[in-house]
Design an enzyme around this catalytic site. Structure first.
Site, short mmCIF file in Angstrom:
data_model
loop_
_atom_site.label_atom_id
_atom_site.label_comp_id
_atom_site.label_asym_id
_atom_site.label_seq_id
_atom_site.Cartn_x
_atom_site.Cartn_y
_atom_site.Cartn_z
N CYS A 133 -1.00 -7.42 -1.42
CA CYS A 133 -1.82 -8.58 -0.99
C CYS A 133 -3.11 -8.04 -0.37
O CYS A 133 -3.05 -7.15 0.50
CB CYS A 133 -1.05 -9.41 0.03
N CYS B 90 -0.46 -6.67 10.21
CA CYS B 90 0.69 -5.96 9.65
C CYS B 90 0.25 -4.69 8.92
O CYS B 90 -0.54 -4.73 8.00
CB CYS B 90 1.41 -6.90 8.71
N CYS C 29 4.44 -1.28 0.65
CA CYS C 29 4.78 -2.53 -0.02
C CYS C 29 4.20 -2.51 -1.43
O CYS C 29 3.11 -2.00 -1.64
CB CYS C 29 4.22 -3.70 0.77
N CYS D 56 -3.92 -7.96 3.59
CA CYS D 56 -2.91 -7.36 4.47
C CYS D 56 -3.08 -5.84 4.48
O CYS D 56 -3.20 -5.21 3.43
CB CYS D 56 -1.53 -7.73 3.93
N CYS E 45 9.69 -9.20 15.12
CA CYS E 45 9.27 -9.17 13.72
C CYS E 45 9.60 -7.79 13.16
O CYS E 45 9.11 -6.78 13.69
CB CYS E 45 7.77 -9.46 13.64
N GLU F 176 6.52 -0.53 11.29
CA GLU F 176 6.14 -1.25 12.51
C GLU F 176 7.13 -2.37 12.80
O GLU F 176 7.69 -2.98 11.89
CB GLU F 176 4.77 -1.89 12.31
S1 SF4 Z 1 1.60 -9.61 3.12
FE1 SF4 Z 1 1.56 -7.38 3.17
S2 SF4 Z 1 3.64 -6.76 3.67
FE2 SF4 Z 1 3.71 -8.92 3.04
S3 SF4 Z 1 4.16 -8.83 0.85
FE3 SF4 Z 1 1.92 -8.89 1.02
S4 SF4 Z 1 1.30 -6.72 1.03
FE4 SF4 Z 1 3.50 -6.79 1.44
#
Ligand code: SF4
Length: 361
Positions: free
Chosen positions: A119, A333, A115, A122, A108, A95
């Site tokens: 997190c 995101c 990833c 997210c 962005c 994205e």
């Molecule tokens: S916020 Fe989302 S994209 Fe950013 S490092 Fe954490 S898991 Fe990865």
């Protein structure tokens, strides 16, 4: 040479491009012309580079490629934000988001497919890591996407952790910065990290963009709950690293702090945050959590956010409150990619069902 064996010229720094052109038997200055076509004129077709000789264009065509990413979905928001799902040459999708504000237009960009950081707040964190993006794929989110107006600022805050793909990200920043090409100065580029502390000073020394750190918690317990990376680089180590940074000039760290209702948005959190950052040249960007269907966190009220910010301001911390943009177009995101994948799975399932039904008829 078929397209599989041809070398991709996009993403090569100018000296490497010159070496390729010299090796072809053409003068080095041709590389500069080619570079200008690629990054200033944003041309991906050798044959349209009209001030290059016909013979040179033919040689380029025979030996090299200039791949492009493609927009697979465009989601314009009522507030002018446009969210893009872009397809990479191997079919993977990431994205990028165009965010216009008065006087600037920010893009962005993503740096990884999926990833590793996981997190919990997210949507990307719930997608398995697939691969790093190449420098050209990061830059092409600017080059090959028809944005509504010229992009003035770049933030590396899309899918992926930029410092987990450090080499390619640094190459991409050089391409963004290059005065012969995209000319986006380092003051207009921000790289956001979850706090991979052993890369932070290197990044500052390279001086290719500004640093933003996702903090989102004021204790180890709180931060580890939503950011597993905190087990490897705990809060004290992260803050000590920030405290000892050697900046050139008047730079400072931006701490990103997403306020999550009843989790990290109390007055006590605000006071702990002040203690953590008061002796670090920094500013704090507050954001209210962008709810999404994959995570059970809630967005705090506007009053709660403003009260939190007021506590910071009363203690003379520089703090901004960035209102979420594009909330009507799955702006969290990673959300768009998950939705697109689910849609494909549903379509494949429907197709399978219809094949089975017609086989039974
Ligand atoms: S916020 Fe989302 S994209 Fe950013 S490092 Fe954490 S898991 Fe990865």
């Amino acid at each position: 040479m078929d397209s599989q064996t041809k070398e991709n010229l996009k993403g090569l720094p100018l000296p490497e491009l010159e070496a390729r052109i010299l090796a072809m038997g053409h003068p080095a200055f041709r590389a500069r012309q080619l570079y200008r076509w690629m990054y200033k004129e944003r041309e991906s077709d050798f044959q349209k580079m009209t001030d290059l000789s016909k013979q040179f264009r033919q040689h380029l065509e025979e030996q090299f490629t200039l791949p492009k990413i493609e927009v697979s979905e465009t989601h314009p928001s009522d507030d002018g934000t446009v969210k893009y799902l872009v397809r990479l040459p191997d079919g993977q999708q990431v994205e990028s988001v165009f965010i216009p504000t008065e006087g600037r237009a920010t893009l962005c960009v993503s740096t990884q497919v999926g990833c590793k950081m996981a997190c919990t707040f997210c949507a990307t964190g719930y997608q398995k890591f697939v691969r790093d993006l190449k420098a050209w794929e990061i830059v092409d989110q600017l080059l090959s996407v028809p944005h509504p107006r010229p992009v003035t600022n770049i933030v590396l805050m899309g899918m992926g952790e930029p410092f987990d793909n450090y080499e390619e990200v640094m190459k991409a920043l050089k391409l963004f910065n290059d005065p012969m090409g995209l000319k986006i100065g380092k003051r207009h580029i921000t790289v956001s990290t979850v706090g991979i502390t052993d890369k932070i000073q290197d990044f500052i020394d390279a001086s290719l963009g500004k640093l933003a750190i996702s903090l989102h918690g004021t204790t180890d317990e709180q931060r580890s709950h939503i950011m597993p990376i905190n087990a490897k680089f705990p809060l004290k180590e992260l803050m000590d690293t920030c405290r000892s940074l050697r900046f050139r000039g008047t730079e400072r760290v931006t701490f990103e702090y997403i306020l999550i209702k009843d989790f990290n948005d109390s007055d006590e959190d605000a006071h702990r945050l002040i203690k953590l950052v008061h002796d670090i040249p920094s500013k704090i960007n507050l954001l209210a959590y962008n709810e999404n269907p994959f995570v059970d966190f809630k967005r705090p009220s506007e009053d709660r956010v403003l009260r939190f910010q007021n506590i910071l301001l009363k203690h003379h911390l520089t703090s901004t409150y960035r209102r979420s943009r594009g909330r009507d177009v799955a702006a969290a995101c990673g959300q768009l990619r998950i939705e697109a994948e689910n849609r494909l799975k549903r379509q494949a399932w429907e197709r399978l069902k219809s094949v089975q039904v017609s086989a039974n008829l």
